[in-house]
Design a protein around this motif. Structure first.
Motif, PDB file in Angstrom:
ATOM      1  N   TRP A  31       0.856  -1.170   0.000  1.00 48.28           N
ATOM      2  CA  TRP A  31       0.000   0.000   0.000  1.00 48.28           C
ATOM      3  C   TRP A  31       0.901   1.232   0.000  1.00 48.28           C
ATOM      4  O   TRP A  31       1.747   1.390   0.869  1.00 48.28           O
ATOM      5  N   CYS A  32       0.717   2.080  -1.006  1.00 50.25           N
ATOM      6  CA  CYS A  32       1.550   3.264  -1.198  1.00 50.25           C
ATOM      7  C   CYS A  32       0.702   4.513  -1.010  1.00 50.25           C
ATOM      8  O   CYS A  32      -0.425   4.575  -1.518  1.00 50.25           O
ATOM      9  N   GLU A  33       1.245   5.487  -0.315  1.00 49.17           N
ATOM     10  CA  GLU A  33       0.545   6.761  -0.121  1.00 49.17           C
ATOM     11  C   GLU A  33       1.503   7.912  -0.328  1.00 49.17           C
ATOM     12  O   GLU A  33       2.706   7.774  -0.105  1.00 49.17           O
ATOM     13  N   CYS A  34       0.938   9.036  -0.716  1.00 51.47           N
ATOM     14  CA  CYS A  34       1.693  10.283  -0.838  1.00 51.47           C
ATOM     15  C   CYS A  34       0.984  11.344  -0.019  1.00 51.47           C
ATOM     16  O   CYS A  34      -0.230  11.532  -0.150  1.00 51.47           O
ATOM     17  N   TRP A  35       1.751  12.017   0.830  1.00 49.71           N
ATOM     18  CA  TRP A  35       1.238  13.080   1.691  1.00 49.71           C
ATOM     19  C   TRP A  35       2.113  14.323   1.541  1.00 49.71           C
ATOM     20  O   TRP A  35       3.317  14.201   1.324  1.00 49.71           O
ATOM     21  N   THR A  36       1.513  15.482   1.682  1.00 52.65           N
ATOM     22  CA  THR A  36       2.285  16.721   1.759  1.00 52.65           C
ATOM     23  C   THR A  36       2.059  17.324   3.134  1.00 52.65           C
ATOM     24  O   THR A  36       1.006  17.129   3.747  1.00 52.65           O
ATOM     25  N   GLU A  37       3.071  18.056   3.593  1.00 53.14           N
ATOM     26  CA  GLU A  37       2.979  18.659   4.920  1.00 53.14           C
ATOM     27  C   GLU A  37       3.638  20.025   4.902  1.00 53.14           C
ATOM     28  O   GLU A  37       4.729  20.193   4.349  1.00 53.14           O
ATOM     29  N   ASP A  38       2.967  20.978   5.524  1.00 54.06           N
ATOM     30  CA  ASP A  38       3.525  22.307   5.717  1.00 54.06           C
ATOM     31  C   ASP A  38       4.430  22.224   6.941  1.00 54.06           C
ATOM     32  O   ASP A  38       3.950  22.029   8.057  1.00 54.06           O
ATOM     33  N   PHE A  60      -3.433  14.456   2.410  1.00 49.81           N
ATOM     34  CA  PHE A  60      -3.349  13.264   1.585  1.00 49.81           C
ATOM     35  C   PHE A  60      -3.408  13.676   0.115  1.00 49.81           C
ATOM     36  O   PHE A  60      -4.249  14.476  -0.279  1.00 49.81           O
ATOM     37  N   VAL A  61      -2.507  13.118  -0.702  1.00 52.01           N
ATOM     38  CA  VAL A  61      -2.462  13.456  -2.123  1.00 52.01           C
ATOM     39  C   VAL A  61      -2.942  12.289  -2.978  1.00 52.01           C
ATOM     40  O   VAL A  61      -3.794  12.462  -3.853  1.00 52.01           O
TER      41      VAL A  61
END
Length: 127
Positions: free
Chosen positions: A12-19, A28-29
């Motif tokens: 399971w692959c996820e991409c997240w961005t964070e300030d 969540f992207v």
């Protein structure tokens, strides 16, 4: 009851961005269910190659470092069924890709299956 033969191993692959200034919670992207370690690390590699022209020099170097060297370590860890993270930071934003081993459940399909009578009673709400 599901048997282990009905479960499919994958990642399971996820991409997240964070300030990184803390002004916003992580966002969540995207996500991806990969069947193999090769597919999982390729998902990250394709995205990194796509965005490198838009990154500042330091973030671009970090991305290419992973593509040339870190990717091998990531693939080896995935083959050992270990979770992995890939991070690239630019200005106030950190992008994190996570890959972890997963067991996927088979999806039910309706071919040749009679649905319960109550499904005929459902009427979409009129707007």
């Amino acid at each position: 009851m599901l048997t282990t033969a009905e479960l499919r191993r994958g990642f399971w692959c996820e991409c997240w961005t964070e300030d990184v200034t803390g002004g916003q919670p992580p966002a969540f992207v995207a996500s991806f269910g990969a069947d193999t370690a090769v597919q999982a690390d390729r998902w990250v590699a394709i995205i990194l190659r796509t965005i490198t022209p838009m990154l500042d020099p330091e973030a671009c170097d970090d991305a290419w470092d992973w593509l040339y060297d870190g990717r091998v370590e990531t693939r080896q860890a995935l083959l050992r069924a270990e979770p992995c993270k890939v991070r690239v930071s630019q200005a106030d934003t950190c992008v994190t890709w996570t890959i972890r081993p997963a067991l996927f459940l088979p999806l039910a399909h309706r071919q040749g299956v009679e649905l319960p009578a109550c499904t005929e009673d459902f009427k979409p709400q009129q707007t």
